[in-house]
Design a protein around this motif. Structure first.
Motif, PDB file in Angstrom:
ATOM      1  N   ALA A  53     -14.824 -27.107 129.078  1.00  0.00           N
ATOM      2  CA  ALA A  53     -14.391 -28.504 129.079  1.00  0.00           C
ATOM      3  C   ALA A  53     -15.464 -29.418 128.495  1.00  0.00           C
ATOM      4  O   ALA A  53     -15.178 -30.318 127.701  1.00  0.00           O
ATOM      5  CB  ALA A  53     -14.032 -28.938 130.489  1.00  0.00           C
ATOM      6  N   LEU A  54     -16.718 -29.183 128.889  1.00  0.00           N
ATOM      7  CA  LEU A  54     -17.806 -29.984 128.329  1.00  0.00           C
ATOM      8  C   LEU A  54     -17.993 -29.714 126.835  1.00  0.00           C
ATOM      9  O   LEU A  54     -18.439 -30.590 126.085  1.00  0.00           O
ATOM     10  CB  LEU A  54     -19.104 -29.694 129.087  1.00  0.00           C
ATOM     11  CG  LEU A  54     -19.133 -30.189 130.543  1.00  0.00           C
ATOM     12  CD1 LEU A  54     -20.430 -29.764 131.222  1.00  0.00           C
ATOM     13  CD2 LEU A  54     -18.961 -31.706 130.598  1.00  0.00           C
ATOM     14  N   GLY A  55     -17.657 -28.494 126.410  1.00  0.00           N
ATOM     15  CA  GLY A  55     -17.683 -28.195 124.977  1.00  0.00           C
ATOM     16  C   GLY A  55     -16.692 -29.058 124.216  1.00  0.00           C
ATOM     17  O   GLY A  55     -16.977 -29.540 123.107  1.00  0.00           O
ATOM     18  N   VAL A  56     -15.511 -29.276 124.811  1.00  0.00           N
ATOM     19  CA  VAL A  56     -14.524 -30.152 124.184  1.00  0.00           C
ATOM     20  C   VAL A  56     -15.047 -31.590 124.138  1.00  0.00           C
ATOM     21  O   VAL A  56     -14.883 -32.312 123.145  1.00  0.00           O
ATOM     22  CB  VAL A  56     -13.181 -30.077 124.943  1.00  0.00           C
ATOM     23  CG1 VAL A  56     -12.174 -31.056 124.347  1.00  0.00           C
ATOM     24  CG2 VAL A  56     -12.633 -28.668 124.913  1.00  0.00           C
ATOM     25  N   VAL A  57     -15.709 -32.035 125.249  1.00  0.00           N
ATOM     26  CA  VAL A  57     -16.295 -33.379 125.283  1.00  0.00           C
ATOM     27  C   VAL A  57     -17.343 -33.528 124.175  1.00  0.00           C
ATOM     28  O   VAL A  57     -17.370 -34.530 123.442  1.00  0.00           O
ATOM     29  CB  VAL A  57     -16.932 -33.654 126.666  1.00  0.00           C
ATOM     30  CG1 VAL A  57     -17.699 -34.980 126.651  1.00  0.00           C
ATOM     31  CG2 VAL A  57     -15.850 -33.684 127.743  1.00  0.00           C
ATOM     32  N   TYR A  58     -18.206 -32.535 124.050  1.00  0.00           N
ATOM     33  CA  TYR A  58     -19.253 -32.580 123.012  1.00  0.00           C
ATOM     34  C   TYR A  58     -18.634 -32.629 121.614  1.00  0.00           C
ATOM     35  O   TYR A  58     -19.080 -33.393 120.739  1.00  0.00           O
ATOM     36  CB  TYR A  58     -20.162 -31.361 123.158  1.00  0.00           C
ATOM     37  CG  TYR A  58     -21.226 -31.269 122.093  1.00  0.00           C
ATOM     38  CD1 TYR A  58     -22.357 -32.078 122.151  1.00  0.00           C
ATOM     39  CD2 TYR A  58     -21.092 -30.378 121.025  1.00  0.00           C
ATOM     40  CE1 TYR A  58     -23.333 -32.004 121.170  1.00  0.00           C
ATOM     41  CE2 TYR A  58     -22.060 -30.298 120.040  1.00  0.00           C
ATOM     42  CZ  TYR A  58     -23.179 -31.108 120.120  1.00  0.00           C
ATOM     43  OH  TYR A  58     -24.129 -31.032 119.153  1.00  0.00           O
ATOM     44  N   ALA A  59     -17.597 -31.799 121.395  1.00  0.00           N
ATOM     45  CA  ALA A  59     -16.941 -31.785 120.086  1.00  0.00           C
ATOM     46  C   ALA A  59     -16.335 -33.154 119.781  1.00  0.00           C
ATOM     47  O   ALA A  59     -16.396 -33.643 118.639  1.00  0.00           O
ATOM     48  CB  ALA A  59     -15.870 -30.700 120.033  1.00  0.00           C
ATOM     49  N   GLY A  60     -15.752 -33.813 120.785  1.00  0.00           N
ATOM     50  CA  GLY A  60     -15.187 -35.139 120.572  1.00  0.00           C
ATOM     51  C   GLY A  60     -16.235 -36.168 120.227  1.00  0.00           C
ATOM     52  O   GLY A  60     -16.031 -37.018 119.340  1.00  0.00           O
ATOM     53  N   ARG A  61     -17.376 -36.121 120.901  1.00  0.00           N
ATOM     54  CA  ARG A  61     -18.450 -37.067 120.606  1.00  0.00           C
ATOM     55  C   ARG A  61     -19.016 -36.836 119.208  1.00  0.00           C
ATOM     56  O   ARG A  61     -19.307 -37.792 118.479  1.00  0.00           O
ATOM     57  CB  ARG A  61     -19.557 -36.951 121.658  1.00  0.00           C
ATOM     58  CG  ARG A  61     -19.145 -37.484 123.036  1.00  0.00           C
ATOM     59  CD  ARG A  61     -20.285 -37.334 124.042  1.00  0.00           C
ATOM     60  NE  ARG A  61     -21.459 -38.096 123.609  1.00  0.00           N
ATOM     61  CZ  ARG A  61     -21.644 -39.404 123.833  1.00  0.00           C
ATOM     62  NH1 ARG A  61     -20.695 -40.094 124.454  1.00  0.00           N
ATOM     63  NH2 ARG A  61     -22.740 -40.007 123.436  1.00  0.00           N
ATOM     64  N   ARG A  62     -19.165 -35.585 118.833  1.00  0.00           N
ATOM     65  CA  ARG A  62     -19.651 -35.280 117.480  1.00  0.00           C
ATOM     66  C   ARG A  62     -18.647 -35.750 116.425  1.00  0.00           C
ATOM     67  O   ARG A  62     -19.034 -36.227 115.360  1.00  0.00           O
ATOM     68  CB  ARG A  62     -19.879 -33.776 117.343  1.00  0.00           C
ATOM     69  CG  ARG A  62     -21.026 -33.244 118.165  1.00  0.00           C
ATOM     70  CD  ARG A  62     -22.370 -33.608 117.568  1.00  0.00           C
ATOM     71  NE  ARG A  62     -22.568 -32.993 116.267  1.00  0.00           N
ATOM     72  CZ  ARG A  62     -23.635 -33.195 115.499  1.00  0.00           C
ATOM     73  NH1 ARG A  62     -24.576 -34.020 115.905  1.00  0.00           N
ATOM     74  NH2 ARG A  62     -23.757 -32.586 114.341  1.00  0.00           N
ATOM     75  N   LEU A  63     -17.374 -35.624 116.757  1.00  0.00           N
ATOM     76  CA  LEU A  63     -16.341 -36.065 115.816  1.00  0.00           C
ATOM     77  C   LEU A  63     -16.405 -37.574 115.619  1.00  0.00           C
ATOM     78  O   LEU A  63     -16.287 -38.071 114.493  1.00  0.00           O
ATOM     79  CB  LEU A  63     -14.961 -35.648 116.325  1.00  0.00           C
ATOM     80  CG  LEU A  63     -13.761 -35.995 115.415  1.00  0.00           C
ATOM     81  CD1 LEU A  63     -13.879 -35.281 114.080  1.00  0.00           C
ATOM     82  CD2 LEU A  63     -12.447 -35.615 116.102  1.00  0.00           C
TER      83      LEU A  63
END
Length: 385
Positions: A53-63
């Motif tokens: 889940a935090l990986g998805v959060v990180y991917a969203g912030r990077r996006l």
């Protein structure tokens, strides 16, 4: 194009999905995590869920922080949401099938959470790669369009330059003829009243005007290669060479030149321009024969869908350092070119004609052993038979 006025940032959407997944994992496992004396399994499960889940959060912030356009970020977000949906549906369908088969399925939320988060990450990666490929394709298309624009501008510029050269060389002929004629008239009428220096000056002026006339005429012929080009059609190269040799008969008799040839083929060519090529190459061979009578051979060999012609002589040859220079405009390897009537443009004209026919003009020569000029022309039967 996506209207983003009423839509959140795509990266924010992915962050929200990741936070929701992390919250769901915490809610699902909190009782089991508190009972650590029973097993470490629940703790490992929540860590796995939370990490994804935090990986998805990180991917969203990077996006959100990326330099992608809004449309491109939405594309990545759509791939991410689509991936999570696919994983969720696949795992959910598997669990339903087990229920329908009467199997006992405990804690179905765990695999659904894991698959949803893993699918979101996998979709994000696939979407980002898709956008990169799309960007690369757009850059390639843009570069291709720019190159096409440059080529069109270059062709237009060359065409304008050719027209200018044609008009300039054409319009200069009459003033040069006038200068030469009046100088000769001055010599005839007042020659007896002029001293030797004055006559010598007039001779220099007449010679300069004549040489300039030759240069202008050569430049006009050079510009006419494309300005007045005729369509290529089946042309009997034997007949063209015979006509050229008839024109050069007086010169060949004066130099005791021996000119032989193979049976030349029929090619796709402009007959007048092909005659110019033969005339210049044969004239060059005669002029650079040295002290011995010229021995010249014109040959032809089939090379795929083209014919390769060659004009060989046993004259003085050409130094290797001049092999490229002799094809440039107004380049004169020796003083003989100034007397040839081409002002150093004969070979440049030949090269232009051959290139207009889609071929190449080359030279092979060794000083003291003669030279061979070769060029290619399209065969009439392009299938190569």
């Amino acid at each position: 194009m996506t209207d983003s006025r009423w839509l959140p940032d795509p990266g924010t959407v992915m962050v929200a999905v990741g936070v929701a997944l992390a919250f769901a994992a915490a809610v699902h496992h909190w009782r089991e995590v508190l009972a650590l004396h029973r097993s470490v399994g629940p703790l490992a499960a929540v860590l796995l869920d939370a990490t994804l889940a935090l990986g998805v959060v990180y991917a969203g912030r990077r996006l959100s922080a990326s330099d992608l356009s809004t449309d491109q970020r939405w594309r990545v977000c759509a791939w991410s949401l689509g991936g999570s949906a696919v994983f969720f549906v696949v795992i959910g369908s598997t669990l339903l099938i087990r229920v329908f088969e009467g199997r006992v399925v405990t804690e179905p939320e765990f695999p659904l959470l894991v698959s949803t988060a893993a699918g979101a990450l996998a979709g994000c990666l696939a979407g980002y790669n898709n956008v990169l490929a799309w960007q690369e394709a757009e850059r390639a298309e843009t570069a291709s369009e720019q190159l096409a624009d440059v080529n069109r501008d270059l062709e237009a510029s060359n065409e304008r330059l050719e027209r200018f050269a044609y008009a300039l060389s054409h319009d200069l002929q009459e003033p040069l003829r006038m200068v030469s004629s009046y100088l000769e008239l001055l010599d005839r009428r007042y020659g007896d009243e002029l001293d030797d220096d004055a006559r010598e000056f007039i001779d220099y002026a007449v010679d300069g005007a004549d040489r300039m006339q030759t240069m202008v005429t050569s430049l006009l012929e050079y510009a006419r290669v494309t300005a007045d080009e005729e369509p290529l059609e089946p042309t009997d190269a034997d007949a063209v060479l015979d006509g050229v040799l008839d024109d050069l008969r007086l010169r060949t008799e004066e130099t005791d030149a021996e000119i032989t040839s193979d049976d030349l083929p029929t090619v796709e060519a402009d007959a007048e321009q092909l005659a110019q090529v033969f005339r210049n190459l044969v004239s060059n061979a005669i002029r650079h024969s040295g002290d011995d009578p010229p021995r010249i051979h014109v040959g032809a060999e089939r090379a795929g869908d083209r014919w390769e012609f060659s004009v060989s002589d046993d004259g003085v040859g050409i130094p290797p350092e001049h092999h490229d220079r002799i094809f440039e405009l107004f380049e004169q390897v020796d003083a003989g070119d100034a007397e040839s009537g081409t002002a150093g443009m004969g070979l440049a004209l030949c090269q232009r004609v051959v290139e207009r026919h889609g071929g190449e003009l080359d030279v092979e020569s060794t000083p003291g052993e003669g030279a061979t000029f070769s060029f290619t022309l399209p065969a009439v039967d392009a299938d190569g038979d």
